[in-house]
Enzyme design. Structure first.
Site, PDB file in Angstrom:
ATOM      1  N   LEU A  11      30.490  41.997  31.080  1.00 56.18           N
ATOM      2  CA  LEU A  11      29.125  42.486  31.295  1.00 56.18           C
ATOM      3  C   LEU A  11      29.108  43.960  31.645  1.00 56.18           C
ATOM      4  O   LEU A  11      28.220  44.698  31.237  1.00 56.18           O
ATOM      5  CB  LEU A  11      28.452  41.688  32.410  1.00 56.18           C
ATOM      6  N   GLY A  12      30.038  44.403  32.442  1.00 54.27           N
ATOM      7  CA  GLY A  12      30.082  45.799  32.859  1.00 54.27           C
ATOM      8  C   GLY A  12      31.369  46.088  33.583  1.00 54.27           C
ATOM      9  O   GLY A  12      32.044  45.182  34.086  1.00 54.27           O
ATOM     10  N   GLY A  42      33.230  49.157  36.234  1.00 50.36           N
ATOM     11  CA  GLY A  42      33.089  50.345  37.057  1.00 50.36           C
ATOM     12  C   GLY A  42      34.423  50.805  37.583  1.00 50.36           C
ATOM     13  O   GLY A  42      35.498  50.428  37.082  1.00 50.36           O
ATOM     14  N   MET A 101      35.879  50.073  40.368  1.00 52.68           N
ATOM     15  CA  MET A 101      36.659  49.076  41.094  1.00 52.68           C
ATOM     16  C   MET A 101      37.122  47.928  40.209  1.00 52.68           C
ATOM     17  O   MET A 101      38.142  47.310  40.486  1.00 52.68           O
ATOM     18  CB  MET A 101      35.847  48.518  42.261  1.00 52.68           C
ATOM     19  N   GLY A 102      36.398  47.604  39.166  1.00 53.28           N
ATOM     20  CA  GLY A 102      36.790  46.471  38.349  1.00 53.28           C
ATOM     21  C   GLY A 102      35.730  46.164  37.322  1.00 53.28           C
ATOM     22  O   GLY A 102      34.954  47.031  36.928  1.00 53.28           O
ATOM     23  N   VAL A 119      32.952  42.998  35.635  1.00 55.14           N
ATOM     24  CA  VAL A 119      32.210  41.757  35.827  1.00 55.14           C
ATOM     25  C   VAL A 119      32.141  41.050  34.480  1.00 55.14           C
ATOM     26  O   VAL A 119      31.725  41.638  33.480  1.00 55.14           O
ATOM     27  CB  VAL A 119      30.794  42.021  36.377  1.00 55.14           C
ATOM     28  N   LYS A 139      33.484  38.632  39.155  1.00 51.93           N
ATOM     29  CA  LYS A 139      33.888  40.023  39.395  1.00 51.93           C
ATOM     30  C   LYS A 139      35.387  40.068  39.663  1.00 51.93           C
ATOM     31  O   LYS A 139      35.892  39.389  40.556  1.00 51.93           O
ATOM     32  CB  LYS A 139      33.118  40.612  40.581  1.00 51.93           C
ATOM     33  N   ASP A 145      24.599  50.207  51.478  1.00 51.56           N
ATOM     34  CA  ASP A 145      24.758  50.797  50.148  1.00 51.56           C
ATOM     35  C   ASP A 145      23.574  50.419  49.266  1.00 51.56           C
ATOM     36  O   ASP A 145      23.746  50.063  48.097  1.00 51.56           O
ATOM     37  CB  ASP A 145      26.071  50.332  49.505  1.00 51.56           C
TER      38      ASP A 145
END
Length: 495
Positions: free
Chosen positions: A49-50, A52, A54-55, A57, A72, A166
């Site tokens: 799905l996406g 970033g 950090m990792g 999903v 995730k 955040d």
């Protein structure tokens, strides 16, 4: 009304299905997993799905339940102990919260090679950042309808001692449930702080800024350690400011200048950009106070003020269809079904303790007409119990005797009535002669002649005789009148 358009990934922004690599953050590190891989023995990876810094999903299929979930995974090169602790913090923080405005977490574990993963509900919708990128800004009424559920979710987290720290448009998803209702969801508790009486736990990643710089509170920008729920009040005010005006309250060309602006500068009022009014700006301005003591002390208080402003301008419901009056302004009603029953055992123990510690006192005389009162469920002594039993038995016998007398009297009345002759029938007269004579029938009328009018002439006729052995029922003669024809129905009327 905002309509969700695409499926997005929880916690990694609005990349969607087509873009799964972030070149600015992910570098050239390849994805360590491929579709079809089995994670945790029951989650089969479907597609990304996406991704970033950090990792990534993934959409994964839970083979045990035959249902899709969002999974995730921490990137292989970032799967350090700190990253695993951060993901575990997110899992525990979200699992403590059963609010419909917070993404649900189902599972947490490690892959066969030791990489941590987090399993969440798969959301269908669009992030607030994607909506702002397309629309630039929202009407103040629509913005409040959209973000008031987020304030309710944050207030619920604060009651559990969890601070998000955040909040930003990427972490607000406008999802669609099975009934078609839009529900804003709060994502990514990865840097949340769990406040406890004995210890304050928080996790940071070496080399990364704690939170997004554009949404940092002054205490975060100054590097203070005692961050509490009022930092979410600040961040929520920044988010609301951006949603209404289309720009952030603090902006600068570089990181250091941005931190200085957050700590020292005063933002422009929202109504200076032609949106909202002074009353709305007064609510947001209080949330952007530099000192925590001057801000709203809870998001619940700020939400009440925002809901009152929206109601005064005709907005009755939030984007989920919930009434603003009942959710924010109406006093909380006591739930009758949650009232606990009386603690009978506690009453008995309290009475026993009181009797044990109290000096002996002669019991007062008990009169039959006024039995001593006792707590429900608490046993009386032997004398009271026996006397109460006798009184109750005597009352029952009196009631049964009265009922029996009434039954006997009713039965005697009907028996006497059945034995007596009927006074309406004289003795010696046959029953047939006592029948009511038929009512005289209307006299027949002659057939009208062509020259006659529509009114017929009445002709007297002799009354028919009736004997006791046979009856004759004459046929009634109807009076004929000239019938008028109904007008024709117009052709343009359909029945």
């Amino acid at each position: 009304m905002l309509e969700p358009q695409r499926r997005s990934s929880p916690g990694l922004g609005p990349q969607g299905d087509s873009a799964f690599v972030d070149p600015e953050r992910s570098g050239s590190t390849p994805i360590a997993y491929a579709p079809g891989d089995l994670i945790g023995g029951k989650y089969q990876l479907q597609r990304v799905l996406g991704q970033g810094g950090m990792g990534a999903v993934w959409v994964a299929r839970n083979l045990s339940l035959d249902a899709d979930v969002a999974l995730k995974l921490i990137r292989r090169d970032r799967a350090t102990e700190e990253a695993a602790a951060r993901l575990l913090t997110e899992a525990r923080a979200a699992a403590k919260l059963g609010h419909p405005g917070i993404v649900r977490v189902f599972d947490f574990g490690q892959t066969e090679v030791g990489d941590p993963y987090l399993v969440m509900e798969l959301l269908t919708g669009e992030s607030l950042s994607a909506i702002l990128a397309r629309k630039k800004r929202l009407d103040p009424g629509v913005a409040l309808q959209t973000l008031l559920p987020v304030a309710a979710a944050l207030a619920a987290a604060h009651l559990k001692g969890i601070v998000h720290r955040d909040l930003k448009p990427d972490n607000v998803m406008l999802t669609t449930d099975e009934s078609g209702k839009i529900v804003p969801k709060l994502l990514d508790f990865g840097i949340a702080r769990v406040l406890r009486n004995d210890v304050e736990r928080h996790v940071t990643i070496a080399g990364e800024v704690l939170g997004s710089p554009d949404y940092m509170s002054p205490e975060q920008a100054r590097g203070e350690a005692n961050i509490d729920h009022r930092t979410d009040v600040w961040t929520y005010s920044v988010l609301l400011y951006e949603t209404i005006t289309g720009r952030r309250p603090f902006d600068a060309p570089n990181y250091n200048a941005l931190i200085a602006a957050i700590v020292a500068n005063t933002p422009m009022p929202t109504h200076a950009f032609g949106t909202g009014d002074a009353a709305l700006w007064a609510i947001i301005e209080r949330g952007l106070a530099k000192e925590r003591g001057a801000r709203w002390q809870s998001l619940r208080d700020m939400g009440v003020a925002l809901a009152g402003w929206a109601l005064e301008r005709g907005n009755q419901q939030d984007i989920s269809g919930l009434s603003l009056q009942s959710e924010w302004l109406a006093p909380k009603m006591r739930r009758l079904l949650t009232v606990q029953p009386a603690d009978v055992a506690g009453f008995a123990a309290a009475r026993a303790a009181a009797l044990a510690t109290a000096p002996p006192v002669a019991p007062p005389p008990v009169t039959p007409s006024a039995p001593a009162l006792a707590l429900p469920g608490v046993a009386r002594d032997a004398n009271d119990a026996a006397e109460w039993k006798n009184q109750r038995g005597g009352s029952n016998r009196k009631v049964m005797f009265a009922v029996g007398v009434v039954v006997v009297l009713v039965a005697a009345f009907f028996l006497v009535r059945a034995l007596l002759p009927d006074p309406a029938t004289p003795p010696g007269v046959p029953a047939a002669q006592t029948e009511a004579q038929p009512a005289p029938l209307p006299a027949p009328t002659p057939t009208p002649t062509p020259s006659s009018t529509s009114v017929a002439t009445d002709v007297p006729q002799a009354r028919p005789t009736t004997t006791a052995t046979a009856k004759t029922t004459p046929t009634p003669v109807r009076t004929t009148q000239t019938q008028k024809k109904a007008p024709p129905v117009p052709k343009n009327i359909q029945f």
